[in-house]
Enzyme design. Sequence first.
Site, mmCIF file in Angstrom:
data_model
loop_
_atom_site.group_PDB
_atom_site.id
_atom_site.type_symbol
_atom_site.label_atom_id
_atom_site.label_comp_id
_atom_site.label_asym_id
_atom_site.label_seq_id
_atom_site.Cartn_x
_atom_site.Cartn_y
_atom_site.Cartn_z
ATOM 1 N N SER B 146 0.964 -1.015 -0.159
ATOM 2 C CA SER B 146 0.035 -0.260 -0.198
ATOM 3 C C SER B 146 0.823 1.400 -0.128
ATOM 4 O O SER B 146 1.497 1.560 -0.946
ATOM 5 C CB SER B 146 -0.908 0.136 1.347
ATOM 6 O OG SER B 146 -2.048 0.859 0.958
ATOM 7 N N ASP B 222 -9.885 -5.543 -3.924
ATOM 8 C CA ASP B 222 -9.192 -4.521 -2.962
ATOM 9 C C ASP B 222 -10.228 -3.117 -2.941
ATOM 10 O O ASP B 222 -10.678 -2.880 -3.563
ATOM 11 C CB ASP B 222 -7.886 -3.858 -3.785
ATOM 12 C CG ASP B 222 -7.072 -3.296 -2.416
ATOM 13 O OD1 ASP B 222 -7.884 -2.236 -2.028
ATOM 14 O OD2 ASP B 222 -5.906 -3.486 -2.398
ATOM 15 N N HIS B 254 -7.310 -5.917 0.554
ATOM 16 C CA HIS B 254 -6.181 -5.035 0.811
ATOM 17 C C HIS B 254 -5.623 -5.843 2.148
ATOM 18 O O HIS B 254 -4.350 -5.095 2.528
ATOM 19 C CB HIS B 254 -6.681 -3.636 0.998
ATOM 20 C CG HIS B 254 -5.730 -2.492 0.849
ATOM 21 N ND1 HIS B 254 -4.840 -2.329 -0.303
ATOM 22 C CD2 HIS B 254 -4.937 -1.833 2.010
ATOM 23 C CE1 HIS B 254 -4.062 -1.459 -0.276
ATOM 24 N NE2 HIS B 254 -4.004 -1.044 1.326
#
Lengths: 276, 276
Positions: B146, B222, B254
């Site tokens: 991320s 996600d 995610h």
Amino acid sequence: MQTISENKAFGGTQGVYSHTSTACNCDMTFGLFLPAEAADGPVPVLWYLSGLTCTHENAMTKAGAQAWAAEQGIALVFPDTSPRGEGVADDEAYDLGQGAGFYVNATQNPWAPHFRMWDYVAEELPALIAEHFGIDPERQSITGHSMGGHGALTLAMNLPGRFRSVSAFAPICNPTGADWGRKQLTAYLGEDEAAWARHDASLMMAKTGFDGPILIDTGAADQFIDLLRPETLASAIATRRQQAVMRLQPGYDHSYFFVSTFMEDHVTFHADALWA
Amino acid sequence: MQTISENKAFGGTQGVYSHTSTACNCDMTFGLFLPAEAADGPVPVLWYLSGLTCTHENAMTKAGAQAWAAEQGIALVFPDTSPRGEGVADDEAYDLGQGAGFYVNATQNPWAPHFRMWDYVAEELPALIAEHFGIDPERQSITGHSMGGHGALTLAMNLPGRFRSVSAFAPICNPTGADWGRKQLTAYLGEDEAAWARHDASLMMAKTGFDGPILIDTGAADQFIDLLRPETLASAIATRRQQAVMRLQPGYDHSYFFVSTFMEDHVTFHADALWA
């Protein structure tokens, strides 16, 4: 039953579910990993019982078990370690009350109304997951860490025929003889030590043993090893000539770094029994 | 430098250390996994940069990377995601301030005195670990999740020759074009967008690319994918004819369940480059 979360993991699904427990008389939460193969029919299941202070979540996120369970096509169940909630008794100590159910049915107050983790893990939760998920109840094995290793070993020996194999990471081996045990067994079961015996893996080993393979790993540098008393169980296993592998792992402590290091061995060990 | 903890794991050591950082002007904590091979001489190292809200600890306990790093004989570094402490500026939002350093050197107040994560990860921490541990500075690779995937990609492209390979899990691919980026780049670097460009993986890909292999995984399910903008980076990679593998993984979200699922692939990918 309520779905709290479902995350795709290793081709399968890591779910978290809650339900109203009859055994514990409160809402309970558990984790369940289903491998991809569960879509095609019932899969074998490995129970993982956690240690003091843990919830359903610790092993689910830190033990690294899903990678190996997916490879072997087996499900994993992660129960909580005690009843919880506002109406549930608790204690200031980390090793009594919520987070410290010790896998017994409490007979003493204030614990008796909720602390029935034996019935929960031995009866209620197996029935629930068999009803709702693609689990094969004829193929179950069990493992656990610390207090959960104690639970795994005592459940396996008290329920002959239920589990094909049992393993443990740094289990409490002789709770009737150490502070991780005497305190809690007194609180939950009362002062009559006759009621404690079936909850002591070393005593159960001397009395009945286990009809299947056993694998136990303990870190030789475990900071709690004096409370675990692996020597008592090792002696009982050898005396019975019980089929078992007990390993002392040099340098390893009591943490999840130890558990995750040997998780592949344990899942593979159980898969051999579950797929035999 | 101070040792916070050291646990044996997968034959090696998972350590946590703290030190006074010159770059960040405060104490910083990081995790370092050394495989058993480090006892015999310097080993290659893989950097893992974490995402929003994380400390050094999340990936260290939840990503399952040590198993594969041990198998490959490579070290892992887990830096924190920002400066921390009482004298360090912060914001009520989870995505600004402490836990959200975005791997830049802040030029704007109140962030400028401490938020220099670029210098910390690019210069200070590499020098520190090379000095104190058996790490081979000539063999480094980098990955992240991320915000940390953003950091890994932008560091790799801005420091040619430093890293042999770069990968990312669900990276923020185009921060100058999305809310995970514009807000923080404005706060840390000011309104002049020219200063943002080197911190945008898609823009850096168009400008310079990377002299080595790239692997990027993103979950097709996600929940933050609109903020990640993988399509922008995919387009830039294809336009440049950059050596790269970009995968959209059906069903994955995610979470660390996604990260841990594909960790083996990423560590193996880096090991191929590091041992070449």
